[in-house]
Design a protein around this motif. Structure first.
Motif, PDB file in Angstrom:
ATOM      1  N   UNK A 131       0.840  -1.191   0.000  1.00 40.92           N
ATOM      2  CA  UNK A 131       0.000   0.000   0.000  1.00 40.92           C
ATOM      3  C   UNK A 131       0.880   1.248   0.000  1.00 40.92           C
ATOM      4  N   UNK A 132       0.425   2.289  -0.651  1.00 42.58           N
ATOM      5  CA  UNK A 132       1.123   3.575  -0.523  1.00 42.58           C
ATOM      6  C   UNK A 132       0.763   4.147   0.847  1.00 42.58           C
ATOM      7  N   UNK A 133       1.594   5.024   1.398  1.00 39.52           N
ATOM      8  CA  UNK A 133       1.237   5.652   2.675  1.00 39.52           C
ATOM      9  C   UNK A 133      -0.111   6.374   2.611  1.00 39.52           C
ATOM     10  N   UNK A 134      -0.414   7.008   1.479  1.00 43.07           N
ATOM     11  CA  UNK A 134      -1.690   7.703   1.339  1.00 43.07           C
ATOM     12  C   UNK A 134      -2.864   6.728   1.373  1.00 43.07           C
ATOM     13  N   UNK A 135      -2.735   5.616   0.633  1.00 45.05           N
ATOM     14  CA  UNK A 135      -3.801   4.606   0.602  1.00 45.05           C
ATOM     15  C   UNK A 135      -3.976   3.981   1.988  1.00 45.05           C
ATOM     16  N   UNK A 136      -2.866   3.701   2.663  1.00 45.65           N
ATOM     17  CA  UNK A 136      -2.950   3.154   4.012  1.00 45.65           C
ATOM     18  C   UNK A 136      -3.669   4.128   4.939  1.00 45.65           C
ATOM     19  N   UNK A 137      -3.345   5.410   4.832  1.00 47.46           N
ATOM     20  CA  UNK A 137      -3.954   6.434   5.680  1.00 47.46           C
ATOM     21  C   UNK A 137      -5.472   6.422   5.538  1.00 47.46           C
ATOM     22  N   UNK A 138      -5.956   6.394   4.311  1.00 46.99           N
ATOM     23  CA  UNK A 138      -7.398   6.390   4.049  1.00 46.99           C
ATOM     24  C   UNK A 138      -8.020   5.074   4.526  1.00 46.99           C
ATOM     25  N   UNK A 139      -7.415   3.961   4.147  1.00 47.56           N
ATOM     26  CA  UNK A 139      -7.957   2.647   4.497  1.00 47.56           C
ATOM     27  C   UNK A 139      -8.040   2.476   6.014  1.00 47.56           C
ATOM     28  N   UNK A 140      -6.966   2.844   6.718  1.00 47.87           N
ATOM     29  CA  UNK A 140      -6.967   2.677   8.176  1.00 47.87           C
ATOM     30  C   UNK A 140      -7.961   3.610   8.852  1.00 47.87           C
ATOM     31  N   UNK A 141      -7.982   4.868   8.469  1.00 52.02           N
ATOM     32  CA  UNK A 141      -8.865   5.842   9.123  1.00 52.02           C
ATOM     33  C   UNK A 141     -10.330   5.434   9.037  1.00 52.02           C
ATOM     34  N   UNK A 142     -10.709   4.761   7.962  1.00 49.84           N
ATOM     35  CA  UNK A 142     -12.103   4.365   7.746  1.00 49.84           C
ATOM     36  C   UNK A 142     -12.369   2.908   8.138  1.00 49.84           C
ATOM     37  N   UNK A 143     -11.435   2.272   8.798  1.00 48.81           N
ATOM     38  CA  UNK A 143     -11.547   0.834   9.051  1.00 48.81           C
ATOM     39  C   UNK A 143     -12.198   0.496  10.389  1.00 48.81           C
ATOM     40  N   UNK A 144     -12.653  -0.735  10.455  1.00 48.18           N
ATOM     41  CA  UNK A 144     -13.172  -1.324  11.689  1.00 48.18           C
ATOM     42  C   UNK A 144     -12.048  -1.425  12.721  1.00 48.18           C
ATOM     43  N   UNK A 145     -10.844  -1.701  12.275  1.00 47.09           N
ATOM     44  CA  UNK A 145      -9.687  -1.813  13.171  1.00 47.09           C
ATOM     45  C   UNK A 145      -9.488  -0.492  13.914  1.00 47.09           C
ATOM     46  N   UNK A 146      -9.434   0.619  13.180  1.00 51.35           N
ATOM     47  CA  UNK A 146      -9.236   1.932  13.798  1.00 51.35           C
ATOM     48  C   UNK A 146     -10.374   2.263  14.761  1.00 51.35           C
ATOM     49  N   UNK A 147     -11.585   1.974  14.341  1.00 50.49           N
ATOM     50  CA  UNK A 147     -12.749   2.248  15.183  1.00 50.49           C
ATOM     51  C   UNK A 147     -12.671   1.490  16.502  1.00 50.49           C
ATOM     52  N   UNK A 148     -12.308   0.220  16.433  1.00 48.13           N
ATOM     53  CA  UNK A 148     -12.265  -0.604  17.640  1.00 48.13           C
ATOM     54  C   UNK A 148     -11.133  -0.192  18.587  1.00 48.13           C
ATOM     55  N   UNK A 149      -9.999   0.219  18.034  1.00 46.16           N
ATOM     56  CA  UNK A 149      -8.912   0.726  18.889  1.00 46.16           C
ATOM     57  C   UNK A 149      -9.370   2.012  19.569  1.00 46.16           C
ATOM     58  N   UNK A 150      -9.978   2.909  18.810  1.00 48.58           N
ATOM     59  CA  UNK A 150     -10.450   4.182  19.357  1.00 48.58           C
ATOM     60  C   UNK A 150     -11.491   3.988  20.453  1.00 48.58           C
ATOM     61  N   UNK A 151     -12.228   2.884  20.380  1.00 45.29           N
ATOM     62  CA  UNK A 151     -13.248   2.580  21.382  1.00 45.29           C
ATOM     63  C   UNK A 151     -12.678   1.802  22.570  1.00 45.29           C
ATOM     64  N   UNK A 152     -11.422   1.369  22.469  1.00 43.22           N
ATOM     65  CA  UNK A 152     -10.801   0.636  23.574  1.00 43.22           C
ATOM     66  C   UNK A 152     -11.158  -0.830  23.635  1.00 43.22           C
ATOM     67  N   UNK A 153     -11.510  -1.433  22.502  1.00 43.09           N
ATOM     68  CA  UNK A 153     -11.853  -2.854  22.468  1.00 43.09           C
ATOM     69  C   UNK A 153     -10.597  -3.678  22.783  1.00 43.09           C
ATOM     70  N   UNK A 154     -10.599  -4.441  23.882  1.00 42.72           N
ATOM     71  CA  UNK A 154      -9.397  -5.189  24.288  1.00 42.72           C
ATOM     72  C   UNK A 154      -8.872  -6.147  23.223  1.00 42.72           C
ATOM     73  N   UNK A 155      -9.752  -6.686  22.412  1.00 42.02           N
ATOM     74  CA  UNK A 155      -9.299  -7.588  21.342  1.00 42.02           C
ATOM     75  C   UNK A 155      -8.348  -6.862  20.398  1.00 42.02           C
ATOM     76  N   UNK A 156      -8.604  -5.582  20.149  1.00 43.25           N
ATOM     77  CA  UNK A 156      -7.785  -4.811  19.224  1.00 43.25           C
ATOM     78  C   UNK A 156      -6.641  -4.087  19.932  1.00 43.25           C
ATOM     79  N   UNK A 157      -6.705  -3.989  21.248  1.00 45.91           N
ATOM     80  CA  UNK A 157      -5.621  -3.356  21.995  1.00 45.91           C
ATOM     81  C   UNK A 157      -4.469  -4.330  22.213  1.00 45.91           C
ATOM     82  N   UNK A 158      -4.788  -5.529  22.687  1.00 53.31           N
ATOM     83  CA  UNK A 158      -3.735  -6.498  23.004  1.00 53.31           C
ATOM     84  C   UNK A 158      -4.040  -7.914  22.554  1.00 53.31           C
TER      85      UNK A 158
END
Length: 141
Positions: A30-57
């Motif tokens: 992925x290009x850094x730009x594509x990664x930036x967009x993909x991650x910001x809009x992802x379920x992974x980012x959302x779950x980390x931001x919410x503190x979901x332990x599965x995605x934290x550790x």
């Protein structure tokens, strides 16, 4: 300021985001730009931001990279499970710290122009700077 998770998790999240960004860019292409967009809009980012332990550790950075790539139409080559502390790792590591420190979601960081690709461009000279200085630099984006 209320953080999505307590500080003892921060080190793991920083490492996992560093590993995830390293794999997505250096192994999966992925290009850094594509990664930036993909991650910001992802379920992974959302779950980390919410503190979901599965995605934290509960998942490794490599597992999160694989999960992120599953939501992408980008080709995913086979990669090893090894990584090194690359500039891409540093940018993910710093992004995790900034998100925790400010209690913003990754999507809000993206909307504010504090994107992964811009943080990556700060690697030189910021990679040896104190995290407080890095936070100031990100705030100025």
């Amino acid at each position: 300021m209320t953080h999505a998770y307590i500080e003892p998790y921060l080190k793991d999240v920083m490492r996992n985001l560093g590993v995830m960004s390293h794999f997505c860019i250096n192994e999966y292409g992925l290009s850094p730009e594509k990664f930036s967009v993909l991650f910001a809009h992802s379920h992974v980012a959302e779950q980390i931001s919410m503190g979901n332990p599965r995605f934290l550790t509960g998942m490794s950075g490599k597992e999160m990279a694989d999960l992120l790539m599953e939501s992408s139409d980008e080709a995913k080559p086979v990669s090893s499970d090894t990584y090194y502390v690359s500039p891409e790792y540093w940018a993910g590591w710093v992004m995790a710290y900034y998100q925790w420190h400010t209690a913003k979601s990754f999507y809000q960081m993206y909307a504010d122009g504090q994107t992964y690709d811009k943080i990556l461009m700060m690697y030189h000279p910021m990679h040896e700077a104190d995290l407080a200085k890095v936070v100031e630099a990100i705030e100025s984006l």
